[in-house]
Write a protein that holds these residues in place. Structure first.
Motif, PDB file in Angstrom:
ATOM      1  N   THR A 159      16.031  13.089  58.983  1.00 17.51           N
ATOM      2  CA  THR A 159      16.461  12.740  57.588  1.00 17.51           C
ATOM      3  C   THR A 159      15.439  12.085  56.522  1.00 17.51           C
ATOM      4  O   THR A 159      15.425  12.224  55.331  1.00 17.51           O
ATOM      5  CB  THR A 159      17.730  11.822  57.695  1.00 17.51           C
ATOM      6  OG1 THR A 159      18.765  12.323  58.533  1.00 17.51           O
ATOM      7  CG2 THR A 159      18.323  11.275  56.323  1.00 17.51           C
ATOM      8  N   ASP A 160      14.616  11.112  57.420  1.00 16.06           N
ATOM      9  CA  ASP A 160      13.602  10.421  56.870  1.00 16.06           C
ATOM     10  C   ASP A 160      12.723  11.591  56.433  1.00 16.06           C
ATOM     11  O   ASP A 160      12.275  11.534  55.154  1.00 16.06           O
ATOM     12  CB  ASP A 160      12.890   9.609  57.687  1.00 16.06           C
ATOM     13  CG  ASP A 160      13.909   8.402  57.938  1.00 16.06           C
ATOM     14  OD1 ASP A 160      14.604   8.125  56.981  1.00 16.06           O
ATOM     15  OD2 ASP A 160      13.313   7.531  58.805  1.00 16.06           O
ATOM     16  N   ILE A 161      12.388  12.465  57.011  1.00 19.05           N
ATOM     17  CA  ILE A 161      11.129  13.408  56.742  1.00 19.05           C
ATOM     18  C   ILE A 161      11.692  14.447  55.631  1.00 19.05           C
ATOM     19  O   ILE A 161      11.077  14.839  54.644  1.00 19.05           O
ATOM     20  CB  ILE A 161      10.836  14.433  57.855  1.00 19.05           C
ATOM     21  CG1 ILE A 161      10.096  13.673  58.931  1.00 19.05           C
ATOM     22  CG2 ILE A 161      10.132  15.449  57.560  1.00 19.05           C
ATOM     23  CD1 ILE A 161       9.765  14.157  60.408  1.00 19.05           C
ATOM     24  N   THR A 162      12.989  14.777  55.737  1.00 17.27           N
ATOM     25  CA  THR A 162      13.667  15.583  54.559  1.00 17.27           C
ATOM     26  C   THR A 162      13.767  15.057  53.514  1.00 17.27           C
ATOM     27  O   THR A 162      13.373  15.626  52.270  1.00 17.27           O
ATOM     28  CB  THR A 162      15.058  15.982  55.073  1.00 17.27           C
ATOM     29  OG1 THR A 162      14.897  16.389  56.349  1.00 17.27           O
ATOM     30  CG2 THR A 162      15.746  17.005  53.927  1.00 17.27           C
ATOM     31  N   ASN A 163      14.070  13.616  53.298  1.00 20.39           N
ATOM     32  CA  ASN A 163      14.075  12.937  51.936  1.00 20.39           C
ATOM     33  C   ASN A 163      12.491  12.851  51.479  1.00 20.39           C
ATOM     34  O   ASN A 163      12.396  12.695  50.182  1.00 20.39           O
ATOM     35  CB  ASN A 163      14.365  11.438  52.356  1.00 20.39           C
ATOM     36  CG  ASN A 163      16.171  11.441  52.422  1.00 20.39           C
ATOM     37  OD1 ASN A 163      16.736  12.572  52.133  1.00 20.39           O
ATOM     38  ND2 ASN A 163      16.482  10.449  53.137  1.00 20.39           N
ATOM     39  N   VAL A 164      11.494  12.864  52.319  1.00 16.15           N
ATOM     40  CA  VAL A 164      10.223  12.818  51.865  1.00 16.15           C
ATOM     41  C   VAL A 164       9.668  14.075  51.293  1.00 16.15           C
ATOM     42  O   VAL A 164       8.958  13.986  50.073  1.00 16.15           O
ATOM     43  CB  VAL A 164       9.152  12.256  52.905  1.00 16.15           C
ATOM     44  CG1 VAL A 164       7.837  12.628  52.728  1.00 16.15           C
ATOM     45  CG2 VAL A 164       9.514  10.728  53.364  1.00 16.15           C
ATOM     46  N   ILE A 165      10.072  15.023  51.945  1.00 16.22           N
ATOM     47  CA  ILE A 165       9.790  16.425  51.327  1.00 16.22           C
ATOM     48  C   ILE A 165      10.421  16.814  50.230  1.00 16.22           C
ATOM     49  O   ILE A 165      10.046  17.112  49.103  1.00 16.22           O
ATOM     50  CB  ILE A 165      10.214  17.376  52.384  1.00 16.22           C
ATOM     51  CG1 ILE A 165       9.224  17.517  53.655  1.00 16.22           C
ATOM     52  CG2 ILE A 165      10.294  18.820  51.846  1.00 16.22           C
ATOM     53  CD1 ILE A 165       9.745  18.033  54.880  1.00 16.22           C
ATOM     54  N   ARG A 166      11.776  16.392  49.898  1.00 20.13           N
ATOM     55  CA  ARG A 166      12.700  16.581  48.908  1.00 20.13           C
ATOM     56  C   ARG A 166      11.884  15.532  47.534  1.00 20.13           C
ATOM     57  O   ARG A 166      11.793  16.037  46.435  1.00 20.13           O
ATOM     58  CB  ARG A 166      14.093  15.904  48.937  1.00 20.13           C
ATOM     59  CG  ARG A 166      14.949  16.774  49.420  1.00 20.13           C
ATOM     60  CD  ARG A 166      16.422  16.412  49.487  1.00 20.13           C
ATOM     61  NE  ARG A 166      17.246  17.448  50.388  1.00 20.13           N
ATOM     62  CZ  ARG A 166      18.087  16.936  51.094  1.00 20.13           C
ATOM     63  NH1 ARG A 166      18.345  15.722  51.241  1.00 20.13           N
ATOM     64  NH2 ARG A 166      18.699  17.834  51.911  1.00 20.13           N
TER      65      ARG A 166
END
Length: 172
Positions: A159-166
């Protein structure tokens, strides 16, 4: 023995008795020292795979197995004698007793060097959680709890990585 950290080397540490904790020779030496222990144990034990099994030893752990309380105490007495002959010591504080059976478990006390051993209702031996009824339910419960915690941690990281990518994609 020297302790090395980066380019630093500490002054030598020497010992004339035993090995440092975690030393790779420890389980090998323990196996050599205890290889003949079955010959010293005279108590009756259960038959497993067609052979009477009085003990199980692995790395630096050992377990005695007996068919009755008095047979186990005899096995413990034999173990004490074996250790005296071979200049080994038993840590009574770390030694535990578990009685296996169906239904109500009988009461019995066991001693090493006049020290009463602690009875336990759950014990982890070689990574497996044992209970008096030999049910794997508690072991499965503990493993499942650990797995769920690790899955939750991975989910949070994803989730953290996905938020950074977004966030990065929105800035493009």
């Amino acid at each position: 023995m020297h302790i090395v950290s980066g380019n630093e080397v500490a002054s030598p540490v020497s010992t004339s008795v035993g090995l440092p904790e975690g030393d790779c020779l420890s389980p090998i030496l323990f196996a050599i020292f205890t290889a003949d222990i079955e010959a010293y144990l005279r108590h009756r034990a259960p038959m497993l795979n067609g052979k009477e099994r009085k003990s199980i030893f692995f790395a630096d752990d050992g377990a005695l197995i007996a068919i009755t309380a008095d047979k186990l105490q005899r096995g413990l007495d034999d173990l004490i004698e074996y250790c005296k002959i071979n200049h080994l010591t038993i840590n009574e504080k770390k030694t535990k007793v578990m009685i296996f059976g169906r239904g109500r478990i009988p009461e019995a006390d066991f001693f090493i060097n006049n020290e009463k051993l602690e009875h336990v209702k759950e014990f982890k031996y070689l990574g497996v959680v044992l209970t008096p009824q030999l049910s794997f339910a508690r072991h499965v419960q503990i493993i499942s709890t650990k797995a769920k915690a690790r899955i939750a941690y991975l989910y949070m990281r994803i989730t953290d990585i996905t938020n950074v990518i977004r966030a990065c994609c929105q800035n493009i």
